[in-house]
Design an enzyme around this catalytic site. Structure first.
Site, PDB file in Angstrom:
ATOM      1  N   CYS A  79     108.861  21.842  37.182  1.00 29.38           N
ATOM      2  CA  CYS A  79     109.522  23.130  37.445  1.00 29.38           C
ATOM      3  C   CYS A  79     109.816  23.287  38.937  1.00 29.38           C
ATOM      4  CB  CYS A  79     108.674  24.272  36.887  1.00 29.38           C
ATOM      5  SG  CYS A  79     109.605  25.806  36.708  1.00 29.38           S
ATOM      6  N   HIS A 168     107.880  23.039  31.359  1.00 27.30           N
ATOM      7  CA  HIS A 168     106.428  22.948  31.558  1.00 27.30           C
ATOM      8  C   HIS A 168     105.794  22.135  30.417  1.00 27.30           C
ATOM      9  CE1 HIS A 168     105.811  25.692  34.979  1.00 27.30           C
ATOM     10  NE2 HIS A 168     106.880  26.314  34.509  1.00 27.30           N
ATOM     11  N   GLU A 170     102.828  21.138  30.227  1.00 22.60           N
ATOM     12  CA  GLU A 170     101.399  21.410  30.120  1.00 22.60           C
ATOM     13  C   GLU A 170     101.064  22.571  29.198  1.00 22.60           C
ATOM     14  OE1 GLU A 170     102.779  23.830  33.768  1.00 22.60           O
ATOM     15  OE2 GLU A 170     103.335  22.020  32.662  1.00 22.60           O
ATOM     16  N   SER A 222      70.001  30.696  33.478  1.00 13.84           N
ATOM     17  CA  SER A 222      70.358  31.917  32.761  1.00 13.84           C
ATOM     18  C   SER A 222      70.207  31.786  31.255  1.00 13.84           C
ATOM     19  CB  SER A 222      71.818  32.271  33.067  1.00 13.84           C
ATOM     20  OG  SER A 222      72.685  31.282  32.522  1.00 13.84           O
TER      21      SER A 222
END
Length: 510
Positions: A79, A168, A170, A222
């Protein structure tokens, strides 16, 4: 790492998706701001130029020396990266008469290794305002769409391969986009695809042994995925010289304190459990503001951490479960990184105690952390746990936090979570929990009127927590959960279900 890909970030909202796609192909990669200097490295196999919210013709548009990079490495411009490349090599880029956004069909016009295995008229995703009007000399068109004459193109001269895409690959909506990225990685850059969870573990343990040496590490755990996997890696490197502790702050889920300690014992970690419920409840008394509750819990935790650390001699390092999205979000493409997000760091401790940081997961995404955890043999019930807020149930109790309200919420929450697991729904939602509202209402149980609390159930679907939709759980399931909570938890007589998405609402209520 034996080989890697660099992703130069120009500020695109999709940059992390590029990295995830590369990692899913078992190739290691890193994201760096476009302005960061690239240090020559024999392990660097190629560079990807990301998208950007900028126009290449903006006066302040981010630029990199594409021609110099091209001399040294194979490149893929996506892009904005494609438009910048076209402009830098003498092509013409201008603002499109209409924003090119959404689905398009890719028409292949030339056979090339980048598009091998990609079907003709494959769906791709567009998201740009600029468009390339003229290709530079020495470039060939590989594919078009109905509205874009140069959807994919490459250099046809000597030197390293230089590929560009105006869509794109991805994103999810580019159906065969990951195949295109894989072709670039393997067939263009020559990557071996050997970056696996087992590879990461062996490399990390060796690196930790070398960097830690004979030093001791202290770490607060945690009970969550990140801190547990990080601690297990450190433990494999230095054994009992890792001193972990797990604090019961009074706002954990029901029975969680003992369950987590039992898990740590099975794994073989050197972890001390600290029951500090009374201390936290004392500090939380009369606190109703959400931020005041968060700060109170944070300060009390630091106090306990300091007390534990001073009981140990020769502690030099602080272990943390920081993961890659936290690192990326702390880096601006407009300036150098300042700090990891504060909630992933035990605030102020490294400065006060002069502790160095050990963060073995700082280059992993969440799903990669889970894969590494599975390879390490960590139990699935811990690896697949939903995210849980640092302040715990304190921010799911609207109003003051006290033992009675915590007990009510713990019981209701346990009914909800157990039901999700029993009905095989737990894995279909990203996060779920109950919220105790500061609202009492009239109810009827048997022949008696009641005046008791209301609980809201919250379950969302999400990929990364940045956006979320409410989970469309079956009505009969919700009816059963409501019935079970009201019958089993004395003090609650009404259950509601939260159907708000994020945005505009947040996942947690406080």
């Amino acid at each position: 790492m034996n080989e890697k890909i660099l992703i130069l970030d120009f500020g695109s909202q999709y940059t992390q998706l590029i990295a995830r796609s590369v990692r899913e192909a078992n190739v290691y990669c890193e994201i760096i701001p476009y302005h960061q200097k690239i240090v020559p490295d024999s392990s660097l196999k190629g560079i990807i130029l990301s998208g950007s919210p900028f126009s290449v013709n903006d006066p302040q548009a981010p630029v990199v020396p594409v021609k110099i990079l091209h001399r040294n490495y194979p490149l893929l411009g996506i892009c904005y990266g494609a438009q910048l490349t076209a402009k830098e090599f003498g092509g013409k880029v201008a603002n499109s008469s209409k924003r090119e956004y959404g689905r398009a069909l890719l028409n292949k016009v030339k056979d090339d290794v980048l598009l091998q295995g990609v079907n003709d008229m494959s769906q791709v995703w567009m998201s740009h305002a600029d468009t390339i009007l003229e290709l530079p000399a020495g470039f060939d068109v590989l594919a078009t769409t109905d509205s874009i004459p140069y959807a994919a193109f490459r250099n046809n001269g000597e030197g390293n391969p230089l590929y560009c895409l105006q869509f794109h690959p991805e994103v999810y909506h580019s159906i065969e986009g990951k195949k295109i990225i894989r072709n670039f990685l393997v067939d263009v850059c020559g990557c071996r695809q050997d970056w696996t969870a087992a590879h990461f573990i062996s490399d990390s343990v060796a690196a930790l042994k070398k960097s830690i040496g004979g030093k001791k590490v202290i770490m607060a755990l945690s009970g969550g995925v990140d801190s547990t996997v990080a601690a297990t890696l450190i433990h494999q490197a230095i054994g009992k010289r890792l001193y972990g502790f797990f604090v019961d702050n009074g706002v954990l889920r029901k029975d969680e304190f003992q369950q987590v300690l039992d898990t740590y014992k099975r794994i073989g970690l050197n972890v001390k459990g600290i029951d500090a419920k009374k201390q936290f409840y004392k500090k939380l008394k009369d606190k109703t503001d959400p931020e005041a509750k968060r700060k109170t819990i944070g300060k009390q935790f630091i106090k306990i951490f300091m007390e534990e650390a001073t009981r140990l001699e020769g502690i030099d390092l602080l272990g943390q479960g920081t993961i890659y999205p936290d690192v990326i979000e702390s880096i601006s493409v407009h300036g150098p990184s300042q700090t990891i997000k504060s909630h992933h760091n035990v605030g102020g401790l490294p400065k006060k105690m002069k502790l160095g940081l050990v963060e073995p997961l700082r280059f992993l995404f969440k799903d990669e952390v889970r894969r590494v955890g599975k390879e390490l043999g960590i139990p699935d019930d811990l690896l697949e746990r939903h995210p849980f807020p640092g302040p715990g149930l304190a921010i799911r109790i609207l109003g003051e936090v006290n033992p009675e309200r915590v007990s009510l919420l713990q019981k209701a929450d346990q009914v909800f979570i157990k039901a999700l697991k029993d009905h095989k729904l737990y894995g279909t939602v990203w996060q779920a929990g109950a919220i105790l509202l500061p609202v009492k209402s009239v109810g009827v149980m048997g022949d008696e009127r009641t005046y008791e609390f209301t609980v809201a159930l919250r379950a969302v679907t999400s990929v990364d927590g940045m956006t979320a939709d409410w989970a469309h759980l079956p009505y009969d399931f919700l009816a059963q959960v409501s019935n079970d909570i009201i019958n089993q938890v004395k003090g609650i007589n009404r259950v509601v279900y939260d159907i708000s998405s994020k945005p505009p609402a947040t996942i947690e209520w406080e």
